[in-house]
Design an enzyme around this catalytic site. Sequence first.
Site: not given
Length: 410
Positions: A126, A203, A206, A229, A368
Site C-alpha cells: 500500500h 504493515d 489487513q 478496519k 492505493c
Amino acid sequence: MKGGFDANVIRQDFPALKRMVKEDVPLVYLDTTATSQKPKQVLDCLNDYYSNNNANVHRGIHTLAEEATAGYENARITIGKFINASNEKEIIYTRNTTEAINLVANSWGRTNLNSGDRIILTEMEHHSNLVPWQMLAASIGLEIDIIPVDDNGLLDLHVYEQLLDKNPKAVCVTHMSNVLGTLNPIKNMAINAHDHGALIIVDGAQSAPHMPVDVQDLDVDFFAFSAHKMCGPTGVGILWGRYELLDAMPPFLGGGDMIKRVHLRDFDTNDLPYKFEAGTPAIGEAIGMGAAVNYLNGLGMQSIWEHEQDIVSYAMDRLNEVPGLTVYGPEAEMRGGVTAFSLDGVHPHDISQILDGDGVAVRAGHHCAMPLHERYKLVATARASFYLYNTYSDVDKLIEGLHKVKQVFG
Ligand code: 7TS
C-alpha cells in the site's frame, strides 16, 4: 454457517447493514478492506464515553479525568493482549497505520539509517508502506530494493534471499495485500531478515482485523494496524514495536504528554509509551478500539478467519463462473477475504456504479497500490472484500450484479 459462527446473527449487531441504499434496495457491504462497519457494542461504547466520561487524559485528578485515563489505558492493555505484546508499553496509539509507519521511518529510520544504506520494500505494498520510506530515502540517501510479485500474486522469495545478501538494514512488508489478498509468510521472512541483521517492519492493516496475530511468535520488530478496519472507530491506530527498539528511539512529534520536564531551551523525554503520544490523543476512539477488540475476541479470531476463508473460496468459485472476469492473486487457500478483479471491456468504475444501483458496495480504483497495478499492466480494478458479517447471499448478489454489468455493456 461454519463451526457455530453465524454471520446472519452477527450482522444484527451492525446498524449500517440494516439500512437501505435506496427504496427497497438493502446494502450489500463488500468494502471492508477500505473500512469496516461498526457494531452497536462499539457505537454504544463511544456514546457512553462521550456522554459520561469525556475528559482529557493523564492531566486531571478529577473523577472524569481519572475515568477517561483508566479507559484509555485499559484499552491499551486489551489491544496489547490482542496481538500478544509482552508489555503494554509497546503499544503506541497513532492516528492509523499510515502514521505508525511514518513514525518508524522518521524516528527509527533517521536515527539508525545512513546515506547508502539499503532497505527492502515489496511490489505489493500500500502507498503508506512505500511513500514514507521513499521520502526518507530521498532525504538521507537510501537505496531501495524491491521484492517483485509473481504472476500468481506471491512475493518472489528467491529474489528476497538475494536482496538480503546485499545487507539491508530493514525489510518493510505487508502481512496481507489489500488488493491480491495474498498472505505473506512473515514468520519465515522475519527469520531470514534477522539472520542477515535486518529489522522487519510489518504493515498489519489487513491482517490484524481478520486473523489471530501474535507479534512475539511472528518475531517481527514493528507491527502497524488501524482500528477502523477492525470494527473500531476512525482516527486511531497502533504501532507495536519491541520495547528496546522503541525505548532507544527519539520522539516523533513534540508537544504535551511526550515530555517529563520542559525548560525554555530543551526538554526531557517521557517514558514509553507516552514519548510517542504528543498532544491530546483520540481518547474516545482508543477506548472504542478496545471495545472493538473485545467484540472480535468474543467471536474468536480463529473463527473469524475460518469464516472469511469459507466466504472467499465461495466467492472465487462464483467469480470464476462469470465470463470475461479475471481475479488477481493467489488461490483462495493463500489469501484473505479480498478479491480484486477486472471484467473484459468494462471500466472498474462502471462496474462499481452499476453494482451500487443494486446496493452492492465495492471499491474501484488503484486501492492505493499503484505500483502493483502497474505490475499487472492495469490502471484500476474492482474489489470486493469480505468480513465477519458477509454471507454467501452477499456473494450471490455480487455475482447477479456482475451479470447485469455484462448485459449493460453487451
Ligand atoms: N496498509 C494496507 C495494507 C492497507 O490496506 C491500508 C488501507 C493501509 C495500510 C492504510 O491504512 P490507514 O488506516 O492508515 O489509511 N487500505 C485501504 C484500501 O485498501 N482502501 O482504502 C484504504
